[in-house]
Write an enzyme that holds these catalytic residues in place. Structure first.
Site, mmCIF file in Angstrom:
data_model
loop_
_atom_site.group_PDB
_atom_site.id
_atom_site.type_symbol
_atom_site.label_atom_id
_atom_site.label_comp_id
_atom_site.label_asym_id
_atom_site.label_seq_id
_atom_site.Cartn_x
_atom_site.Cartn_y
_atom_site.Cartn_z
ATOM 1 C CB SER A 107 2.744 2.237 6.247
ATOM 2 O OG SER A 107 1.596 2.688 6.915
ATOM 3 C CG ASP B 182 -0.329 -3.918 2.685
ATOM 4 O OD1 ASP B 182 0.257 -3.479 1.681
ATOM 5 O OD2 ASP B 182 -0.558 -3.232 3.705
ATOM 6 C CG HIS C 98 -0.330 0.297 2.514
ATOM 7 N ND1 HIS C 98 0.019 -0.691 3.404
ATOM 8 C CD2 HIS C 98 0.024 1.471 3.093
ATOM 9 C CE1 HIS C 98 0.545 -0.137 4.479
ATOM 10 N NE2 HIS C 98 0.557 1.171 4.308
#
Length: 875
Positions: free
Chosen positions: A825, A726, A676
């Site tokens: 992230s 992901d 992502h």
């Protein structure tokens, strides 16, 4: 009632026509109680609202009446305390109390001159003594032993009553001796106090004269809170200073309410035998033993200028005040600026004089000073723990000595620091100081009282520092502590040797620079901060190796004030104080600009060739690590402590890319991150760069390297509208296995086994990154310990969004908020395997909020994608 009094009362019209003579006689014989004292102003004969009744017949003949019983008044309490015996007055109160002017039930007396008919009709033997006297003091002109006076009764007519000679008596209570204390007044049979409003030395001098305790009085004040339940009789006493009795002074009768400052009047009395010495007081100190020196001269108080003021002058002041102990001079209005005139200047005592009047000095009132130069003294009693500097040229320098059990002793220098020096100098009244060589001062022959002293810098007294027991040491006098203290300069400029410390570094040789000024630790702004400044800091702290400056709160943001800005060192100064050109506290910075240093710095950038063979086959190795430190709930990591931590950065036209995501180094050329991360800016390699060996995002470092991206591989099952699959891989630019250069700060992480369950095989898990700390995004790499949770917690919380290709981790309790947030992230979730190898089990993926209770973080389970990773990277 005596015949003379009855005749006078009759002449004045005090006996109305309707009252029979027999009834008046009976009232007098039976001593009927007098009327209550009137409440308004008192005038002779009648109150103004009444008319004198017309006389219709002459007064009857007056019989002889028995005289009132002779009663001697009780002795004055203060006279008994002071050793005086009251002398009886031949026709009134004792000589010490001739000023009583109220009856024993509180009615004010009328003036004797306002009742002239008494003289004309029946003059007593001593009436001549009262002829022409306009006073109203109680007397016994008819020879009775108990004084009396006339007063106006409630009906406005004249009557008479006995007096209590103790009324208005004065005593001093609560002082250390008979010459001082709270002023108490006797009235209506009860001792009471005086409100201190407008209380001054003139009032105090009258009190002292009345008590025969000398003609000099100094006004003091005492809190009512320490006096118990006691009435207040007077306020706003206004004496000229030459009255013989406080009753002669103008004053207000207390009407209730609140006494200003809630203080009672008190005095200190002194005699003036021998040479005439000026009256001295100490003002503004924390006790009676210290304060600004003030002299009373020509009817007013004034100060002394501190030109030539030294400890010899202080010795004389303390002696004149009767205070023993250590005499110390204070300068520059240490106890606050005074008011009024500057009385004296250029005082030069030898220390042996009895009074400052005997010292060489300027003429009274001659000076070239302002109140900023007001002199002060302290007369510190010799109690255990008192300190001094001995053997130097003044009280500011010398061998440190402590008073204990009646003897002065020294302090051993084992473990002595600048903070210890600071506490000593501050207690002695100086702002700064430094440790001096013991060779400069004569060696002591007394005991060594203290050893292993350790101060934090916050102590206000030297004995508050930790230390060994009294007398326990392993030292000789060659190890005695010696100190030189320095006062603060004008405009708060620093002298030598103020305390410096390094905070929040990985060891004692590095950290955020903090300085102790004006009782507070504060930081230094990094404007113009260079390696030359760092060299001076390190030299001041005793480090001789190379020094490196660090900026932008490299060691975290400090708290408290920012003391110093725009430091300009050449690198050769003895201390940072020599480099400061700007006023203390003046800056335009925030704590995000706090300066730091690394001392004894021997870092060297690693060579790719030298590390290739030794490190290329190693994974999950942490060469630099230390105790656990807990992103949200995290703390700064150790530099190089997570060598596989890298950052994916978004390039900009300025060339300084910004942090986009975290990532994990798997080999010299491959990096693992989240899919992502490329959702917004696409998968064009031109948009991205990878930084390895980074610690502080804004400070370039020797192991740091920024490398371009050659290839981006996103898992083929990933969908932008989903959180499953992901995971992504990034190939760095460079020859095979020569993209990133390995070093102690740059190493790859280990991959887990396929389908390995970390909950069973791993422990001691951490998340790392530059993400949200709960206040802002961090500039320094953060770490946080985090527990792995059974998948049911996330399945229940996130329902169908949580799949078998995900890990659940985080704390469920609100007070243990640990999570990996937006800026992290793609960053690693690392766990330690038995045998000290670190494995990347998770990639930070998603969650609900950030550090929210009952909302653990979700991580891509790396073990589910090991075959895919190996097929792409060929690892």
């Amino acid at each position: 009632m005596t015949l003379a009094r009855f005749v006078l009362a009759l002449v004045l019209g005090a006996l109305p026509e309707v009252v029979x003579f027999d009834s008046v006689l009976n009232d007098s014989l039976h001593h009927r109680p007098r009327h209550s004292p009137p409440t308004g102003p008192h005038y002779p004969y009648y109150l103004p609202t009444q008319q004198r009744p017309p006389r219709t017949r002459p007064p009857p003949p007056l019989p002889r009446f028995p005289r009132p019983p002779r009663a001697l008044p009780a002795q004055r309490p203060h006279a008994l305390q002071a050793g005086h015996t009251p002398r009886p007055h031949p026709w009134g109160c004792p000589a010490g109390e001739p000023w009583v002017s109220v009856t024993d039930f509180g009615a004010p007396c009328l003036r004797w001159a306002e009742v002239p008919p008494f003289l004309e009709r029946s003059p007593p033997a001593n009436w001549a003594q009262l002829r022409g006297q306009r006073h109203n003091f109680c007397r016994s002109p008819d020879g009775a032993g108990r004084p009396w006076c006339f007063y106006g009764d409630a009906r406005g007519k004249v009557d008479w009553g006995y007096c209590d000679c103790r009324h208005g008596s004065i005593r001093l209570r609560g002082g250390k001796n008979e010459f001082e204390g709270t002023v108490e007044v006797y009235a209506s049979g009860v001792w009471g106090t005086v409100c201190s409003s407008h209380w001054d030395d003139s009032d105090a001098s009258v009190i002292c004269h009345q008590l025969q305790l000398g003609g000099k009085g100094i006004a003091k004040q005492t809190p009512f809170s320490g006096l118990g339940l006691i009435p207040i009789y007077w306020s706003n006493v206004r004496c000229r200073g030459d009255e013989e009795n406080i009753l002669l002074c103008e004053k207000d009768i207390w009407q209730g309410g609140v006494c200003p400052q809630k203080m009672a009047a008190a005095v200190t009395c002194s005699f003036s035998h021998g040479p005439t010495f000026p009256i001295i007081r100490l003002v503004g100190g924390s006790s009676v033993h210290e304060g600004r020196v003030e002299l009373y001269h020509a009817g007013q108080w004034g100060t002394v200028c501190d030109d030539q003021w030294d400890d010899a002058d202080a010795e004389v002041i303390c002696r004149q005040l009767g205070l023993s102990g250590i005499a110390k001079a204070w300068h520059q209005a240490y106890f606050g600026e005074g008011s009024g005139p500057v009385m004296l200047d250029e005082v030069r005592c030898t220390g042996n004089e009895l009074s400052i009047e005997q010292c060489p000095k300027s003429s009274w009132g001659e000076h070239n000073c302002g109140h900023k130069e007001d002199a002060g003294v302290s007369c510190t009693p010799l109690t255990d723990g008192v300190i001094r500097l001995a053997g130097g040229k003044g009280s500011h320098e010398g061998r440190l000595e402590v008073y204990y059990r009646g003897q002065w002793g020294t302090v051993c220098d084992d473990g002595w620091t600048e903070l210890n020096t600071y506490v000593v100098c501050r207690q002695l009244g100086f702002k700064y100081g430094k440790q001096a060589s013991a060779n400069h001062f004569e060696e002591s022959t007394g005991p060594i009282w203290l050893d292993d002293v350790s101060c934090s810098g916050k102590e206000t007294r030297f004995l508050q520092c930790s230390r060994r027991q009294w007398g326990r040491h392993d030292c000789s006098h060659r190890e005695d502590v010696s100190i030189a203290c320095y006062p603060g300069g004008e405009g708060h400029r620093l002298s030598l040797g103020f305390p410096v410390r390094l905070m929040d570094g990985e060891n004692k040789k590095e950290g955020r620079v903090e300085v102790f000024i004006n009782g507070q630790w504060g930081t230094i702004c990094d404007d113009g901060w260079t390696d030359k400044d760092a060299a001076v800091i390190c030299r001041q702290l005793g480090y001789k190796g190379p020094a490196r400056a660090r900026t932008m709160a490299y060691f975290g943001e400090g708290k408290g004030p920012i003391h110093v800005d725009n430091v300009k060192c050449t690198g050769n100064e003895r201390s940072l104080a020599d480099c400061i050109k700007q006023d203390i506290g003046r800056h335009n910075c925030r704590h995000s600009e706090d300066a730091g240093v690394i001392c004894d710095y021997f870092g060297k950038k690693a060579s790719g060739n030298s590390n290739k063979e030794s490190l290329s086959s190693v994974c999950g190795l942490r060469l630099l690590h230390r105790r656990q430190k807990r992103i949200i709930g995290g703390k700064n990591s150790l530099r190089g402590g997570w060598p596989w931590q890298v950052s994916l950065r978004l390039k900009s036209s300025h060339g300084d890319g910004r942090l986009l995501c975290g990532a994990t180094l798997l080999s010299s050329c491959w990096v693992l991150t989240a899919a992502h991360c490329f959702k917004r800016y696409g998968n064009s390699t031109r948009n991205y760069a990878v930084r390895v060996g980074d610690y502080h995002t804004l400070v370039p470092e020797e192991f740091e390297e920024e490398i371009g991206v050659q290839q981006i591989v996103i898992h083929r099952e990933y969908r932008p509208d989903s959180s499953d699959y992901d995971i992504a891989l990034v190939r760095l630019q460079g020859p095979e296995e020569q993209c990133a250069r390995f070093s102690s700060h740059v190493l790859p992480a280990c991959l887990p086994l396929w389908r390995e369950r970390p909950q069973k095989t791993a422990s001691n898990c951490y998340i790392t990154g530059w993400g949200d700390t709960g206040r802002a995004y961090s500039r320094t790499l953060q770490q946080a310990a985090i527990p792995l949770l059974p998948k049911r917690f996330c399945e229940e919380r996130y329902k169908g969004r949580f799949t078998g290709r995900m890990l659940c981790a985080g704390n469920l309790h609100e007070h243990k908020r640990v999570d990996s947030c937006q800026g992290d992230s793609g960053g690693p979730l690392m766990c330690e395997r038995p045998g000290e190898s670190w494995v990347v089990y998770g990639v930070t993926s998603w969650g609900h909020g950030c550090g929210v209770k009952d909302s653990p973080g979700v991580y891509t389970k790396v073990s589910a994608f090991v075959p895919w990773i190996k097929s792409v990277t060929k690892l």
